[in-house]
Design an enzyme around this catalytic site. Structure first.
Site, PDB file in Angstrom:
ATOM      1  N   GLU A  95       0.722  -1.184   0.038  1.00  0.00           N
ATOM      2  CA  GLU A  95       0.038  -0.089   0.157  1.00  0.00           C
ATOM      3  C   GLU A  95       0.627   1.356   0.171  1.00  0.00           C
ATOM      4  OE1 GLU A  95      -3.394   2.323   2.520  1.00  0.00           O
ATOM      5  OE2 GLU A  95      -2.816   0.196   3.417  1.00  0.00           O
ATOM      6  N   ASP A 120      -1.017  -5.178   3.204  1.00  0.00           N
ATOM      7  CA  ASP A 120      -1.419  -3.843   3.790  1.00  0.00           C
ATOM      8  C   ASP A 120      -0.349  -3.290   5.300  1.00  0.00           C
ATOM      9  OD1 ASP A 120      -2.659  -1.188   5.348  1.00  0.00           O
ATOM     10  OD2 ASP A 120      -4.147  -2.009   3.476  1.00  0.00           O
ATOM     11  N   THR A 168      -5.637   2.424   9.639  1.00  0.00           N
ATOM     12  CA  THR A 168      -4.988   2.959   9.524  1.00  0.00           C
ATOM     13  C   THR A 168      -5.744   4.373  10.679  1.00  0.00           C
ATOM     14  OG1 THR A 168      -3.268   2.943   7.785  1.00  0.00           O
ATOM     15  CG2 THR A 168      -2.664   5.046   9.017  1.00  0.00           C
ATOM     16  N   ASP A 209      -6.802  -4.524   1.098  1.00  0.00           N
ATOM     17  CA  ASP A 209      -7.491  -4.707   2.105  1.00  0.00           C
ATOM     18  C   ASP A 209      -7.628  -6.439   1.925  1.00  0.00           C
ATOM     19  OD1 ASP A 209      -6.709  -1.612   2.673  1.00  0.00           O
ATOM     20  OD2 ASP A 209      -8.616  -1.808   0.735  1.00  0.00           O
ATOM     21  N   ILE A 244      -0.587  -1.860   7.541  1.00  0.00           N
ATOM     22  CA  ILE A 244      -1.655  -1.302   8.732  1.00  0.00           C
ATOM     23  C   ILE A 244      -3.084  -1.080   8.310  1.00  0.00           C
ATOM     24  CG2 ILE A 244      -2.204   0.034  10.540  1.00  0.00           C
ATOM     25  CD1 ILE A 244       0.376   0.654  11.277  1.00  0.00           C
ATOM     26  N   ASP A 245      -3.694  -1.864   8.036  1.00  0.00           N
ATOM     27  CA  ASP A 245      -5.254  -2.174   7.465  1.00  0.00           C
ATOM     28  C   ASP A 245      -5.945  -0.925   8.629  1.00  0.00           C
ATOM     29  OD1 ASP A 245      -6.986  -2.524   5.691  1.00  0.00           O
ATOM     30  OD2 ASP A 245      -8.588  -3.539   6.775  1.00  0.00           O
TER      31      ASP A 245
END
Length: 308
Positions: free
Chosen positions: A94, A115, A120, A245, A117-118
């Site tokens: 990402e 990802d 954020t 995601d 940190i999905d």
């Protein structure tokens, strides 16, 4: 039910932990071992960062699309560590820290979709529904998946044809077939929608709220898919999620016995930025019918974004 024929994917037992792509044999055992170790390291980094003030930047002109130093650090840790063992693989991240090897074209080549940190925005605000998501795809199919939420101590793992697990314990989708008895998840991040599309988004939410037992939003697509996989929620749909995601969560849901399809009822396309997950084909069919022609489409992840 024909539209679920392809996506139900009752798969044959796995005969070997080594798969062949168009270019070379891929050692899935090694891939899984390395991703598992690196996600554990990244989870420790993420949890330590969560105790400190979380400064953030915005992406472009979108003040609601946030990125933190931790996002970049986690992605760098994962991609650098994986590249040491798999330098010829493709990396889609990402935050774009993968360097020259990073791209957004999904081919038959072994591909890591990450990802860091999905969720954020949740992370910045201290809301603990957020996770690291790593999916490994081969021949345009998900083979390995890990979603890890270190703040609440949940680590979801899956291998194709081997089941889905949370903290080492096998999980299953709820088996719910009735929309009126279902908890449905949906993301309502307005930053993803042009003003003229908000009426469609809110109209769908109202229809689902009136029909389902309950409608919830967590702020994390990856966590939504994990919740469907573990049976805590029965369905989930979203327009505009990115490939990073959903790349891991789709395998978790399928390995837990659920289905993942397009919101219009066709086959799921990880680059298509549209997803619907359900505990059963029957529930998925009811969700598709309810959404009807109130669909939202956007530029694919493997296509250039439209310019004004």
């Amino acid at each position: 039910m024909e539209m679920f024929r392809l996506v139900r994917q009752w798969l044959l037992p796995l005969k070997s932990m080594t798969s062949k792509s168009n270019c070379a044999a891929v050692d899935l055992d090694k891939c899984y071992a390395q991703m598992n170790q690196l996600v554990d390291k990244a989870a420790k980094l993420m949890k330590e960062a969560s105790t400190k003030m979380r400064l953030y930047d915005t992406k472009g002109n979108n003040t609601a699309d946030l990125v933190t130093a931790t996002d970049r650090e986690v992605e760098q840790l994962l991609i650098k560590g994986l590249k040491e063992h798999f330098p010829n693989h493709v990396y889609i991240g990402e935050e774009g820290t993968g360097g020259a090897a990073t791209g957004r074209k999904l081919t038959d080549a072994p591909t890591w979709i990450i990802d860091p940190i999905d969720g954020t925005t949740n992370f910045v605000h201290g809301l603990h529904y957020t996770c690291i998501s790593v999916g490994f795809w081969l021949n345009k199919q998900p083979e390995l998946a890990i979603c890890c939420n270190p703040m609440i101590g949940q680590k979801f793992t899956a291998r194709r044809n081997c089941g889905a697990y949370m903290n080492g314990v096998q999980i299953e989708a709820s088996g719910q077939t009735d929309l009126e008895k279902s908890i449905i998840l949906n993301e309502l991040n307005s930053a993803n929608f042009e003003p003229e599309l908000m009426a469609i988004q809110m109209g769908n939410s109202q229809k689902m709220l009136e029909k389902a037992h309950a409608l919830r939003t967590t702020g994390s697509a990856a966590m939504d898919l994990c919740l469907v996989a573990m049976g805590a929620a029965d369905g989930y749909y979203e327009f505009y999620p990115h490939c990073w995601d959903t790349a891991a969560g789709v395998l978790l849901v399928r390995e837990a016995g659920g289905v993942v399809i397009d919101p219009a009822g066709g086959e799921f396309d990880v680059m298509g930025r549209r997803v619907l997950a359900a505990a059963t084909p029957q529930l998925g069919e009811q969700m598709v019918k309810l959404l009807g022609d109130m669909q939202i489409y956007h530029a694919r992840d493997d296509e250039p974004a439209p310019t004004n």
